[in-house]
Design a protein around this motif. Structure first.
Motif, mmCIF file in Angstrom:
data_model
loop_
_atom_site.group_PDB
_atom_site.id
_atom_site.type_symbol
_atom_site.label_atom_id
_atom_site.label_comp_id
_atom_site.label_asym_id
_atom_site.label_seq_id
_atom_site.Cartn_x
_atom_site.Cartn_y
_atom_site.Cartn_z
ATOM 1 N N ARG A 28 -54.520 -57.519 8.972
ATOM 2 C CA ARG A 28 -54.991 -56.318 8.288
ATOM 3 C C ARG A 28 -53.852 -55.773 7.458
ATOM 4 O O ARG A 28 -52.828 -55.355 7.991
ATOM 5 C CB ARG A 28 -55.493 -55.279 9.278
ATOM 6 N N CYS A 29 -54.003 -55.795 6.123
ATOM 7 C CA CYS A 29 -52.919 -55.401 5.228
ATOM 8 C C CYS A 29 -52.645 -53.900 5.324
ATOM 9 O O CYS A 29 -53.571 -53.089 5.218
ATOM 10 C CB CYS A 29 -53.284 -55.778 3.796
ATOM 11 N N THR A 30 -51.388 -53.530 5.550
ATOM 12 C CA THR A 30 -51.035 -52.108 5.662
ATOM 13 C C THR A 30 -51.009 -51.438 4.289
ATOM 14 O O THR A 30 -50.998 -50.218 4.202
ATOM 15 C CB THR A 30 -49.659 -51.926 6.333
ATOM 16 N N ALA A 31 -51.002 -52.214 3.214
ATOM 17 C CA ALA A 31 -50.974 -51.623 1.876
ATOM 18 C C ALA A 31 -52.372 -51.438 1.292
ATOM 19 O O ALA A 31 -52.736 -50.356 0.848
ATOM 20 C CB ALA A 31 -50.127 -52.491 0.940
ATOM 21 N N CYS A 32 -53.189 -52.513 1.315
ATOM 22 C CA CYS A 32 -54.498 -52.433 0.655
ATOM 23 C C CYS A 32 -55.682 -52.426 1.633
ATOM 24 O O CYS A 32 -56.823 -52.269 1.213
ATOM 25 C CB CYS A 32 -54.663 -53.571 -0.354
ATOM 26 N N GLY A 33 -55.407 -52.625 2.909
ATOM 27 C CA GLY A 33 -56.472 -52.569 3.902
ATOM 28 C C GLY A 33 -57.300 -53.839 4.018
ATOM 29 O O GLY A 33 -58.237 -53.906 4.812
ATOM 30 N N HIS A 34 -56.948 -54.856 3.234
ATOM 31 C CA HIS A 34 -57.659 -56.141 3.276
ATOM 32 C C HIS A 34 -57.631 -56.719 4.699
ATOM 33 O O HIS A 34 -56.578 -56.826 5.314
ATOM 34 C CB HIS A 34 -56.965 -57.103 2.306
ATOM 35 N N THR A 35 -58.807 -57.061 5.242
ATOM 36 C CA THR A 35 -58.888 -57.584 6.598
ATOM 37 C C THR A 35 -59.478 -58.988 6.584
ATOM 38 O O THR A 35 -60.508 -59.223 5.930
ATOM 39 C CB THR A 35 -59.779 -56.674 7.476
ATOM 40 N N THR B 107 -47.828 -62.351 4.505
ATOM 41 C CA THR B 107 -48.119 -61.851 3.163
ATOM 42 C C THR B 107 -49.629 -61.689 2.978
ATOM 43 O O THR B 107 -50.402 -62.562 3.378
ATOM 44 C CB THR B 107 -47.576 -62.829 2.107
ATOM 45 N N CYS B 108 -50.034 -60.579 2.392
ATOM 46 C CA CYS B 108 -51.459 -60.342 2.138
ATOM 47 C C CYS B 108 -51.914 -61.231 0.981
ATOM 48 O O CYS B 108 -51.337 -61.191 -0.105
ATOM 49 C CB CYS B 108 -51.693 -58.870 1.793
ATOM 50 N N ALA B 109 -52.963 -62.022 1.205
ATOM 51 C CA ALA B 109 -53.443 -62.930 0.175
ATOM 52 C C ALA B 109 -54.139 -62.156 -0.948
ATOM 53 O O ALA B 109 -54.349 -62.671 -2.035
ATOM 54 C CB ALA B 109 -54.401 -63.950 0.785
ATOM 55 N N HIS B 110 -54.496 -60.913 -0.667
ATOM 56 C CA HIS B 110 -55.217 -60.094 -1.647
ATOM 57 C C HIS B 110 -54.258 -59.383 -2.601
ATOM 58 O O HIS B 110 -54.392 -59.480 -3.815
ATOM 59 C CB HIS B 110 -56.088 -59.083 -0.899
ATOM 60 N N CYS B 111 -53.250 -58.654 -2.033
ATOM 61 C CA CYS B 111 -52.367 -57.843 -2.896
ATOM 62 C C CYS B 111 -50.910 -58.302 -2.860
ATOM 63 O O CYS B 111 -50.054 -57.699 -3.505
ATOM 64 C CB CYS B 111 -52.462 -56.369 -2.508
ATOM 65 N N ARG B 112 -50.582 -59.331 -2.066
ATOM 66 C CA ARG B 112 -49.226 -59.888 -1.988
ATOM 67 C C ARG B 112 -48.231 -59.011 -1.227
ATOM 68 O O ARG B 112 -47.043 -59.292 -1.234
ATOM 69 C CB ARG B 112 -48.653 -60.209 -3.374
ATOM 70 N N HIS B 113 -48.720 -57.916 -0.613
ATOM 71 C CA HIS B 113 -47.821 -57.081 0.185
ATOM 72 C C HIS B 113 -47.347 -57.894 1.392
ATOM 73 O O HIS B 113 -48.146 -58.491 2.108
ATOM 74 C CB HIS B 113 -48.567 -55.823 0.649
ATOM 75 N N CYS B 114 -46.022 -57.907 1.621
ATOM 76 C CA CYS B 114 -45.480 -58.736 2.701
ATOM 77 C C CYS B 114 -44.840 -57.861 3.772
ATOM 78 O O CYS B 114 -43.874 -57.152 3.501
ATOM 79 C CB CYS B 114 -44.444 -59.705 2.129
HETATM 80 ZN ZN LIG Z 1 -53.001 -56.269 0.745
#
Ligand SMILES: [Zn+2]
Length: 400
Positions: A368-375, A349-356
């Motif tokens: 590396r989040c596939t939704a928001c790009g958070h790395t 799960t992305c800690a930034h946008c919660r995309h799992c």
């Molecule tokens: Zn994210």
């Protein structure tokens, strides 16, 4: 508040006492193996389950028939040895009941039986048996005498049980104490989440790594190599005996490194944080993993890289269990709060946008989040999710 704690000290036995300690260990080992044989035979020949009570009742006769041998030692330490066997059988039957296929309790060969326990201070043993001695501490053990102790720290609380353990050529005494006063640390006002990993034992939600596991992995590689080497040696040969000793020494080294790393990491966390959130260990998932095949004599069948990574993994896994045990003791003593959370999805799960999504995790180390790009470092990301899950749990508990 008081806690239970153990203290371990090096013994400094005289040469005569080493002979007696060795005999004491050997006789308790013989008792253990004889009691195991008794249970096996009764079960095979008559389908009868022998219980601890019956075996304990036999001790009186065993001691009377062998005054210069078994009769020398403490009745209570012999009972503790029989209870230890009883525990092994209890665990065996529990696993059968759970539908697993456990190994039958095994005979303890040379080097596989290293501890004798006296279950009560004052009964066949006495801690600090010469309290008036100006320079040294002694422990009195029945059949062995007054053994000098290298007491490098103060013992706190009430001594309950006394054990003697052989590690290689050294002898140790281990005291298990009750009513040890807790030593609360001043509040720091900070909470943290921790992720337990492979490259690092612990990564915090603040982005810090604690206790490098690479040492441990190197040692595990050497251990795997030594075990393969051992499997090639002929039974009963001198070379085999040497290989067995090498494997045992490496096992001891892995244990020491793991303990050392776990103590340091736990201490650092307990000092720095009031609240520590960690993932609950999922033992079932861990044991389902394919393990290297044992050859039945303490070695491993050669199965190449799989055996290596399996052993490596299991050593690191075992490290998490040890670490959490140590952390919980230290936290209890220091008055810190530990919260265990379900680790499901914390690593994807992305800690930034919660995309799992599983694809968020690029490699062991990179997220590396596939939704928001958070790395971010994958372990730090997981630690943040663990931290949030812990706080949510606590809020829910307070609201209830
Ligand atoms: Zn994210």
């Amino acid at each position: 508040m008081a806690v239970r704690r153990s203290f371990k000290f090096l013994l400094r036995p005289t040469r005569k006492q080493v002979v007696a300690l060795t005999a004491c260990l050997a006789d308790h080992q013989q008792l253990y193996n004889a009691a195991l044989e008794h249970r096996r035979t009764a079960y095979r020949k008559a389908g009868v389950t022998v219980r601890y009570g019956e075996q304990s009742a036999e001790l009186k006769h065993i001691r009377a028939d062998d005054p210069g041998g078994q009769g020398r030692w403490s009745f209570s330490s012999q009972q503790a040895t029989l209870r230890r066997l009883d525990k092994a059988f209890g665990a065996f039957f529990a696993r059968v009941k759970a539908g697993l296929v456990p190994g039958f309790p095994r005979f303890k060969g040379r080097g596989r039986f290293d501890t004798v326990e006296w279950p009560k201070d004052g009964d066949g043993c006495r801690w600090d048996s010469q309290p008036g001695h100006p320079a040294a501490t002694y422990v009195r053990l029945q059949g062995i005498g007054q053994v000098r102790v290298h007491q490098h720290r103060r013992v706190l609380g009430t001594v309950k049980t006394i054990s003697v353990k052989r590690e290689g050529r050294r002898w140790y005494v281990i005291l298990s104490c009750d009513d040890v006063p807790a030593q609360p640390l001043p509040a720091t006002g900070v909470a943290v989440g921790i992720d337990m990993g492979v490259a690092w034992l612990v990564t915090t939600s603040d982005g810090e790594h604690v206790a490098n596991q690479r040492h441990l992995a190197t040692c595990a590689d050497r251990l795997a190599a030594a075990q393969r080497e051992l499997s090639r040696k002929e039974r009963g040969s001198h070379r085999r005996r040497k290989a067995v000793a090498r494997v045992a020494a490496l096992h001891a080294k892995v244990r020491r490194q793991r303990l050392d790393g776990a103590h340091k990491a736990a201490l650092a966390l307990v000092r720095a944080y009031d609240v520590i959130v960690h993932e609950a260990l999922q033992v079932a998932t861990m044991t389902r993993r394919a393990a290297p095949k044992p050859d039945g004599e303490g070695g491993w069948l050669p199965n190449g890289a799989a055996a290596k990574s399996g052993l490596n993994k299991s050593i690191l896994d075992a490290g998490w269990g040890v670490f959490l045990t140590i952390l919980s003791h230290k936290a209890e003593s220091a008055g810190r709060e530990l919260i265990a959370v379900n680790p499901a999805n914390t690593s994807r799960t992305c800690a930034h946008c919660r995309h799992c999504a599983a694809e968020n995790r690029v490699t062991q180390a990179e997220f590396r989040c596939t939704a928001c790009g958070h790395t971010v470092h994958a372990d730090v990301n997981a630690a943040i999710n663990i931290f949030r899950a812990g706080l949510a749990l606590r809020d829910a508990a307070e609201a209830a």
